[in-house]
Design a protein around this motif. Structure first.
Motif, PDB file in Angstrom:
ATOM      1  N   GLY A  37      79.563  13.638  37.991  1.00 53.85           N
ATOM      2  CA  GLY A  37      80.203  13.866  39.272  1.00 53.85           C
ATOM      3  C   GLY A  37      80.650  15.293  39.466  1.00 53.85           C
ATOM      4  N   GLN A  38      81.326  15.524  40.567  1.00 55.21           N
ATOM      5  CA  GLN A  38      81.861  16.837  40.903  1.00 55.21           C
ATOM      6  C   GLN A  38      83.285  16.690  41.421  1.00 55.21           C
ATOM      7  OE1 GLN A  38      78.776  18.098  43.776  1.00 55.21           O
ATOM      8  NE2 GLN A  38      78.311  19.786  42.384  1.00 55.21           N
ATOM      9  N   ILE A  39      84.126  17.683  41.103  1.00 55.05           N
ATOM     10  CA  ILE A  39      85.477  17.764  41.654  1.00 55.05           C
ATOM     11  C   ILE A  39      85.583  19.137  42.301  1.00 55.05           C
ATOM     12  CG2 ILE A  39      87.946  17.666  41.184  1.00 55.05           C
ATOM     13  CD1 ILE A  39      87.298  16.071  38.653  1.00 55.05           C
ATOM     14  N   LEU A  40      85.317  19.205  43.593  1.00 54.88           N
ATOM     15  CA  LEU A  40      85.292  20.484  44.305  1.00 54.88           C
ATOM     16  C   LEU A  40      86.679  20.764  44.871  1.00 54.88           C
ATOM     17  CD1 LEU A  40      81.910  20.089  46.219  1.00 54.88           C
ATOM     18  CD2 LEU A  40      82.324  21.232  44.024  1.00 54.88           C
ATOM     19  N   PHE A  41      87.298  21.823  44.388  1.00 55.62           N
ATOM     20  CA  PHE A  41      88.612  22.242  44.888  1.00 55.62           C
ATOM     21  C   PHE A  41      88.452  23.601  45.544  1.00 55.62           C
ATOM     22  CE2 PHE A  41      92.731  24.442  44.233  1.00 55.62           C
ATOM     23  CZ  PHE A  41      93.512  23.633  45.047  1.00 55.62           C
ATOM     24  N   ASP A  42      88.661  23.633  46.853  1.00 58.36           N
ATOM     25  CA  ASP A  42      88.468  24.858  47.636  1.00 58.36           C
ATOM     26  C   ASP A  42      87.062  25.427  47.411  1.00 58.36           C
ATOM     27  OD1 ASP A  42      89.225  26.708  49.491  1.00 58.36           O
ATOM     28  OD2 ASP A  42      90.378  27.960  48.122  1.00 58.36           O
ATOM     29  N   GLY A  43      86.090  24.507  47.293  1.00 60.09           N
ATOM     30  CA  GLY A  43      84.697  24.900  47.164  1.00 60.09           C
ATOM     31  C   GLY A  43      84.207  25.150  45.758  1.00 60.09           C
ATOM     32  N   GLU A  44      85.100  25.132  44.761  1.00 63.93           N
ATOM     33  CA  GLU A  44      84.713  25.395  43.379  1.00 63.93           C
ATOM     34  C   GLU A  44      84.795  24.114  42.557  1.00 63.93           C
ATOM     35  OE1 GLU A  44      86.976  28.569  41.737  1.00 63.93           O
ATOM     36  OE2 GLU A  44      86.514  29.980  43.365  1.00 63.93           O
ATOM     37  N   ASN A  45      83.784  23.869  41.734  1.00 63.74           N
ATOM     38  CA  ASN A  45      83.740  22.662  40.906  1.00 63.74           C
ATOM     39  C   ASN A  45      84.643  22.839  39.688  1.00 63.74           C
ATOM     40  OD1 ASN A  45      83.111  20.266  39.680  1.00 63.74           O
ATOM     41  ND2 ASN A  45      80.951  20.734  39.316  1.00 63.74           N
ATOM     42  N   LEU A  46      85.708  22.050  39.633  1.00 65.23           N
ATOM     43  CA  LEU A  46      86.657  22.166  38.519  1.00 65.23           C
ATOM     44  C   LEU A  46      86.033  21.762  37.193  1.00 65.23           C
ATOM     45  CD1 LEU A  46      89.961  20.782  40.106  1.00 65.23           C
ATOM     46  CD2 LEU A  46      89.169  23.154  39.945  1.00 65.23           C
TER      47      LEU A  46
END
Length: 338
Positions: A68-77
């Protein structure tokens, strides 16, 4: 504009002696800037693991984010280094943990624990950090704030410790605040004060809030949208008003029917959800709620229902069109399974 937080197909598994526990299995949701999202469900449905995955605090071993992906302000954590995450945690993303007594270090003063993040993230000197810490404690309603900075966690009541946790979480004016069961083990008066504080901070700082709870009253009063989780998956999502007025997933309907209502006649019986949540090791490819569902049919036992649109911005994981008005069949799930 992209959402502040966009979780896509998140999968977090735990390896145990009995097998792999799929605590979070394909969870997706998003939070806009300044919005409050409620994550609801029974204990063991994956709410807290989801929040810890966002913070990259899953203990490894035995846990691991496998996809999966965790995008925070466009950046993958998930692509960020541990050094980068240390600058994000407590600074841009803050979390109020479920149990303040075990989350606070018992051998360090409250002042030390608050000023540590201020010195690290905001680069304040010790005097400036202490003044800011006292200001935060005063903001959350702790009297004699300057003096109480030198106290230890055991010298505070449960409600006061929860306020300290809120002060710590808000110390660096985060863009996203994750509140994991912020009212657990608090009396009703302190619950209301804590929730009002979170609401006020959200409005003043335009902070996005992700609140995790099993208390639907909290959800109704605080959130803009709701995500309902069951067995590590999202089973319904939509605007708060729509979820409460027109739930379309039998699990959500069961949760709402389990709550006492002031407008019901005296002697009205509640309809609790029977049974227990499923074992998350090697779940079969069927509706995980089917053993407990009042509306289960043969098809439910052979197919995992996808999350489908049932209205504007409203999705539910059910193979059939179920609503609050749908009469409960006379036959029981045991008869279907047989």
């Amino acid at each position: 504009m992209a959402p502040l937080l966009d979780v896509r197909d998140l999968r977090t598994y735990f390896s145990t002696q009995d097998g792999v526990v799929k605590a979070v299995d394909g969870v997706s949701f998003h939070i806009e800037r300044g919005e409050t999202l409620g994550i609801v469900g029974e204990s063991g449905c994956g709410k807290s693991v989801t929040s810890l995955s966002i913070m990259r605090l899953i203990p490894s071993p035995p846990g691991k984010i496998v996809g999966g992906q965790i995008l925070f302000d466009g950046e993958n954590l998930l692509d960020a280094s541990e050094e980068q995450m240390r600058h994000i945690r407590g600074n841009r993303i803050a979390m109020i943990f479920q149990d303040p007594m075990t989350s606070l270090n018992p051998v360090l003063t409250i002042g030390h624990q608050i000023t540590e993040s201020l010195e690290l993230h905001l680069h304040l000197n010790k005097r400036e950090a202490r003044d800011r810490a006292a200001e935060l404690l005063n903001m959350v309603g702790i009297p004699s704030a300057s003096r109480r900075l030198d106290n230890y966690p055991h010298q505070f009541s449960g409600g006061m410790r929860q306020r300290v946790m809120i002060a710590m979480a808000l110390s660096c004016n985060p863009e996203l605040l994750i509140a994991d069961e912020p009212t657990t083990a608090l009396d009703v008066t302190i619950q209301a004060q804590s929730l009002e504080l979170i609401n006020r901070i959200r409005d003043e700082l335009e902070t996005a809030v992700m609140i995790i709870t099993h208390d639907l009253g909290v959800v109704a009063g605080m959130t803009d949208r709701v995500t309902v989780m069951y067995a590590g998956r999202v089973v319904e999502e939509g605007p708060t008003s729509e979820i409460f007025a027109n739930p379309r997933m039998p699990y959500t309907i069961g949760l709402l029917r389990s709550i006492p209502r002031l407008d019901e006649q005296r002697g009205h019986k509640l309809n609790p959800i029977r049974g227990l949540p499923p074992d998350l090791i090697d779940l079969p490819q069927l509706c995980p709620f089917s053993p407990r569902c009042d509306y289960v049919q043969e098809k439910c036992l052979h197919q995992l229902p996808p999350l489908r649109s049932v209205g504007q911005s409203h999705n539910a994981a059910c193979l059939f069109d179920i609503s609050l008005e749908t009469p409960i069949p006379t036959r029981q799930p045991e008869e279907i399974a047989a």
